[in-house]
Design an enzyme around this catalytic site. Structure first.
Site, PDB file in Angstrom:
ATOM      1  N   GLY A  10       8.385   7.351 -10.438  1.00  0.00           N
ATOM      2  CA  GLY A  10       7.755   6.817 -11.566  1.00  0.00           C
ATOM      3  C   GLY A  10       7.733   7.931 -12.366  1.00  0.00           C
ATOM      4  N   GLY A  36       9.288   2.295 -11.119  1.00  0.00           N
ATOM      5  CA  GLY A  36      10.180   3.486 -11.269  1.00  0.00           C
ATOM      6  C   GLY A  36      11.566   3.492 -11.297  1.00  0.00           C
ATOM      7  N   ASP A  56       7.972   0.511   0.386  1.00  0.00           N
ATOM      8  CA  ASP A  56       6.695  -0.252  -0.144  1.00  0.00           C
ATOM      9  C   ASP A  56       5.447   0.219   0.582  1.00  0.00           C
ATOM     10  OD1 ASP A  56       4.760  -2.080  -0.861  1.00  0.00           O
ATOM     11  OD2 ASP A  56       6.457  -3.332  -1.878  1.00  0.00           O
ATOM     12  N   VAL A  57       4.594   0.830  -0.068  1.00  0.00           N
ATOM     13  CA  VAL A  57       3.413   1.300   0.589  1.00  0.00           C
ATOM     14  C   VAL A  57       2.365   0.385   1.216  1.00  0.00           C
ATOM     15  CG1 VAL A  57       3.402   3.680  -0.819  1.00  0.00           C
ATOM     16  CG2 VAL A  57       2.151   1.366  -1.596  1.00  0.00           C
ATOM     17  N   LEU A  71       0.564   8.006  -5.483  1.00  0.00           N
ATOM     18  CA  LEU A  71       0.591   7.565  -6.749  1.00  0.00           C
ATOM     19  C   LEU A  71       0.967   6.034  -6.947  1.00  0.00           C
ATOM     20  CD1 LEU A  71       0.027  10.643  -7.058  1.00  0.00           C
ATOM     21  CD2 LEU A  71       1.581  10.476  -9.113  1.00  0.00           C
ATOM     22  N   TYR A 143      -5.937  -4.509 -11.226  1.00  0.00           N
ATOM     23  CA  TYR A 143      -5.696  -3.100 -11.313  1.00  0.00           C
ATOM     24  C   TYR A 143      -7.017  -2.119 -11.173  1.00  0.00           C
ATOM     25  CZ  TYR A 143      -4.047   1.320 -13.176  1.00  0.00           C
ATOM     26  OH  TYR A 143      -3.629   2.750 -13.318  1.00  0.00           O
ATOM     27  N   LYS A 147      -8.054  -0.172  -8.040  1.00  0.00           N
ATOM     28  CA  LYS A 147      -8.312   1.246  -7.923  1.00  0.00           C
ATOM     29  C   LYS A 147      -9.870   1.396  -7.336  1.00  0.00           C
ATOM     30  CE  LYS A 147      -4.327   2.993  -9.595  1.00  0.00           C
ATOM     31  NZ  LYS A 147      -3.411   4.035  -8.975  1.00  0.00           N
ATOM     32  N   ARG A 184       3.270   0.564 -22.527  1.00  0.00           N
ATOM     33  CA  ARG A 184       2.042   1.312 -23.025  1.00  0.00           C
ATOM     34  C   ARG A 184       1.987   1.725 -24.346  1.00  0.00           C
ATOM     35  NH1 ARG A 184       0.819   4.644 -17.304  1.00  0.00           N
ATOM     36  NH2 ARG A 184       3.022   4.302 -17.116  1.00  0.00           N
TER      37      ARG A 184
HETATM   38  P1  NAD Z   1       4.780   4.307 -13.301  1.00  0.00           P
HETATM   39  O1  NAD Z   1       4.732   2.977 -13.237  1.00  0.00           O
HETATM   40  O2  NAD Z   1       5.750   4.979 -13.934  1.00  0.00           O
HETATM   41  O3  NAD Z   1       4.652   4.645 -11.700  1.00  0.00           O
HETATM   42  C1  NAD Z   1       4.249   4.140 -10.649  1.00  0.00           C
HETATM   43  C2  NAD Z   1       5.428   4.319  -9.387  1.00  0.00           C
HETATM   44  O4  NAD Z   1       4.894   3.602  -8.521  1.00  0.00           O
HETATM   45  C3  NAD Z   1       6.658   3.503  -9.838  1.00  0.00           C
HETATM   46  O5  NAD Z   1       7.710   4.426  -9.493  1.00  0.00           O
HETATM   47  C4  NAD Z   1       6.731   2.059  -8.992  1.00  0.00           C
HETATM   48  O6  NAD Z   1       7.837   1.836  -8.747  1.00  0.00           O
HETATM   49  C5  NAD Z   1       5.851   2.821  -7.835  1.00  0.00           C
HETATM   50  N1  NAD Z   1       5.248   1.744  -7.007  1.00  0.00           N
HETATM   51  C6  NAD Z   1       4.416   0.576  -7.260  1.00  0.00           C
HETATM   52  N2  NAD Z   1       4.257  -0.042  -6.400  1.00  0.00           N
HETATM   53  C7  NAD Z   1       4.535   0.301  -5.365  1.00  0.00           C
HETATM   54  C8  NAD Z   1       4.481   0.055  -3.831  1.00  0.00           C
HETATM   55  N3  NAD Z   1       4.010  -0.880  -3.534  1.00  0.00           N
HETATM   56  N4  NAD Z   1       5.249   0.898  -2.977  1.00  0.00           N
HETATM   57  C9  NAD Z   1       5.760   1.840  -3.506  1.00  0.00           C
HETATM   58  N5  NAD Z   1       5.983   2.242  -4.845  1.00  0.00           N
HETATM   59  C10 NAD Z   1       5.356   1.638  -5.591  1.00  0.00           C
HETATM   60  O7  NAD Z   1       3.018   4.712 -13.643  1.00  0.00           O
HETATM   61  P2  NAD Z   1       2.607   6.177 -13.846  1.00  0.00           P
HETATM   62  O8  NAD Z   1       1.837   6.449 -15.398  1.00  0.00           O
HETATM   63  O9  NAD Z   1       3.548   7.275 -13.336  1.00  0.00           O
HETATM   64  O10 NAD Z   1       1.440   6.095 -12.700  1.00  0.00           O
HETATM   65  C11 NAD Z   1       1.278   6.543 -11.633  1.00  0.00           C
HETATM   66  C12 NAD Z   1       0.041   6.483 -10.948  1.00  0.00           C
HETATM   67  O11 NAD Z   1      -1.169   7.267 -11.936  1.00  0.00           O
HETATM   68  C13 NAD Z   1      -0.359   5.224 -10.871  1.00  0.00           C
HETATM   69  O12 NAD Z   1      -1.051   5.100  -9.674  1.00  0.00           O
HETATM   70  C14 NAD Z   1      -1.061   5.085 -11.706  1.00  0.00           C
HETATM   71  O13 NAD Z   1      -2.351   3.856 -11.570  1.00  0.00           O
HETATM   72  C15 NAD Z   1      -1.893   6.049 -12.181  1.00  0.00           C
HETATM   73  N6  NAD Z   1      -2.471   6.554 -13.296  1.00  0.00           N
HETATM   74  C16 NAD Z   1      -1.631   6.482 -14.471  1.00  0.00           C
HETATM   75  C17 NAD Z   1      -2.303   6.937 -15.810  1.00  0.00           C
HETATM   76  C18 NAD Z   1      -1.281   6.950 -16.895  1.00  0.00           C
HETATM   77  O14 NAD Z   1      -1.704   7.163 -18.287  1.00  0.00           O
HETATM   78  N7  NAD Z   1       0.055   7.520 -16.833  1.00  0.00           N
HETATM   79  C19 NAD Z   1      -3.398   6.720 -16.051  1.00  0.00           C
HETATM   80  C20 NAD Z   1      -4.347   6.251 -14.925  1.00  0.00           C
HETATM   81  C21 NAD Z   1      -3.817   6.197 -13.797  1.00  0.00           C
HETATM   82  N1  UDP Z   2      -1.803  -1.321 -27.626  1.00  0.00           N
HETATM   83  C1  UDP Z   2      -1.480  -1.443 -28.930  1.00  0.00           C
HETATM   84  N2  UDP Z   2      -0.211  -1.657 -28.930  1.00  0.00           N
HETATM   85  C2  UDP Z   2       0.768  -1.705 -28.031  1.00  0.00           C
HETATM   86  C3  UDP Z   2       0.419  -1.400 -26.891  1.00  0.00           C
HETATM   87  C4  UDP Z   2      -0.822  -1.164 -26.624  1.00  0.00           C
HETATM   88  O1  UDP Z   2      -2.159  -1.582 -30.102  1.00  0.00           O
HETATM   89  O2  UDP Z   2       2.137  -1.912 -28.474  1.00  0.00           O
HETATM   90  C5  UDP Z   2      -3.324  -0.888 -27.329  1.00  0.00           C
HETATM   91  C6  UDP Z   2      -3.832  -1.673 -26.280  1.00  0.00           C
HETATM   92  O3  UDP Z   2      -4.591  -2.954 -26.736  1.00  0.00           O
HETATM   93  C7  UDP Z   2      -5.125  -0.610 -25.896  1.00  0.00           C
HETATM   94  C8  UDP Z   2      -4.455   0.712 -26.192  1.00  0.00           C
HETATM   95  O4  UDP Z   2      -3.311   0.465 -27.213  1.00  0.00           O
HETATM   96  O5  UDP Z   2      -6.107  -0.946 -26.952  1.00  0.00           O
HETATM   97  C9  UDP Z   2      -3.958   1.517 -24.915  1.00  0.00           C
HETATM   98  O6  UDP Z   2      -3.113   0.539 -24.167  1.00  0.00           O
HETATM   99  P1  UDP Z   2      -2.273   1.169 -22.835  1.00  0.00           P
HETATM  100  O7  UDP Z   2      -1.670  -0.189 -22.435  1.00  0.00           O
HETATM  101  O8  UDP Z   2      -1.405   1.962 -23.397  1.00  0.00           O
HETATM  102  O9  UDP Z   2      -3.261   1.511 -21.967  1.00  0.00           O
HETATM  103  P2  UDP Z   2      -4.684   1.013 -21.403  1.00  0.00           P
HETATM  104  O10 UDP Z   2      -5.553   2.241 -21.873  1.00  0.00           O
HETATM  105  O11 UDP Z   2      -5.320  -0.235 -22.272  1.00  0.00           O
HETATM  106  O12 UDP Z   2      -4.454   0.882 -20.191  1.00  0.00           O
END
Ligand code: NAD
Ligand code: UDP
Length: 308
Positions: A10, A36, A56-57, A71, A143, A147, A184
């Protein structure tokens, strides 16, 4: 060290793998490729210090590791809401399987938790002792509650079995390797601006978020995982600079030189209205704070998407 990274293909997982390999570790990445992609790790192909397996976890995984970074979980609202039961299972069963592996093998365990555990917060900024305001039956609950139960499992494995757990509450993070279809806000706005398509603001755009650049975050992950055993409780990792969604859109338009117009779309159900981390605990316990501000991080991310 031998290190397992779940969700390694990911966005965040692949950057973490890069840093761990640079530091000389033996890295195993597992991922079910739901959101990912192998391409995120393709530059590491042939490197004998990294291996990748589709896994798959929700199913147990065996191996002997010193560290486990968990992650695996889709992170973007449209993706995690697409199959909510699967998301909840990934969060709960994935954390349980990986914590059990840590318990059996003595590995130290890191959980990628989220600011979403605070839901639509009524305390601002959010400190780690704030217990949150989550709708347990809404479309984000798979979600958010997933979490939250994963955090519960972490601290129960710690109390009950003595597992050394580290829990990061990650606030919105962006950067290169986000999927253009991730959904996002940062990737959406940049991709829309570069294509000259309308920039989609959900609601009135007055809701706020605090955006962290990926390199800062990975630095925080490593400090949290490798810090001493005195590190207590979950730790917020995020950038406390707060922006409205409309401000973000305007900055992206200015920085890309785009002619895209702003359009509004309905606000998704339960969309949090404000979010900003209090990072005092990270500063005190990890000596960590973000170094890359929004414009610098956007510059790099826009460059990445422009090349593609
Ligand atoms: P992402 O979607 O790019 O990465 C998630 C990865 O997990 C992907 O590669 C996906 O294929 C894999 N995955 C999903 N379900 C799975 C399963 N059952 N088994 C194995 N692999 C699985 O998202 P990211 O932004 O890289 O997020 C990574 C982690 O960080 C996540 O746990 C997410 O909740 C957490 N997180 C991210 C953000 C952010 O802003 N990027 C914020 C808060 C938390
Ligand atoms: N958002 C938006 N336009 C987009 C995607 C997201 O206005 O095309 C807004 C969404 O409603 C939220 C904020 O941007 O208020 C952040 O959204 P994101 O999905 O990135 O992450 P979130 O913090 O909500 O999980």
């Amino acid at each position: 060290m031998r290190i397992l990274v779940t969700g390694g293909a990911g966005f965040l997982g692949s950057h973490l793998c890069d840093r761990l390999v640079e530091l000389g570790h033996e890295v195993t990445a597992i991922d079910n490729l739901q959101t990912g992609s192998r391409a995120n790790l393709s530059h590491l192909k042939g490197n004998r210090h990294v291996s990748f397996q589709v896994h798959d976890v929700v199913h147990a995984y065996e191996g002997k590791f010193d560290r486990i970074y968990n992650l695996a979980c889709p992170a973007s609202p449209p993706h995690y809401q697409h199959d909510p039961v699967r998301t909840a299972r990934t969060s709960f069963l994935g954390a349980d399987n990986m914590l059990d592996l840590a318990r059996r093998t003595g590995a130290r365990f890191f959980q990628a938790s989220t600011s979403e555990v605070y839901g639509d917060p009524v305390e601002h900024p959010q400190r780690e002792d704030y217990r949150g305001n989550v709708n347990p039956i809404g479309p984000r609950a798979c979600y958010d509650e997933g979490k939250r139960i994963a955090e519960t499992l972490c601290f129960d494995y710690q109390r009950q079995f003595g597992v050394d757990v580290r829990v990061a509450r990650i606030f919105n993070t962006y950067g290169p390797r986000m999927n253009p279809d991730d959904g996002r806000v940062v990737s959406n706005f940049i991709v829309q601006a570069l294509r000259g398509e309308p920039i989609t603001i959900y609601g009135d755009g007055k809701q706020t978020r605090s955006f962290s650049y990926v390199d800062d975050l990975i630095d925080g992950f490593l400090r949290l995982m490798e810090g001493g055993a005195e590190i207590a409780g979950p730790i917020n990792l995020g950038n406390p600079d707060e922006f409205t969604v409309r401000e973000l859109a305007e900055i992206v338009i200015e920085m890309t030189g785009s002619k895209s117009e702003l359009v509004t779309r309905p606000l998704p159900t339960d969309d949090p209205m404000q979010r900003r981390p209090d990072i005092s605990r990270a500063r005190e316990q990890l000596g960590w704070e973000p170094r890359i501000d929004l414009r610098e991080g956007l510059e790099r991310t826009i460059g990445y998407f422009r090349e593609r």
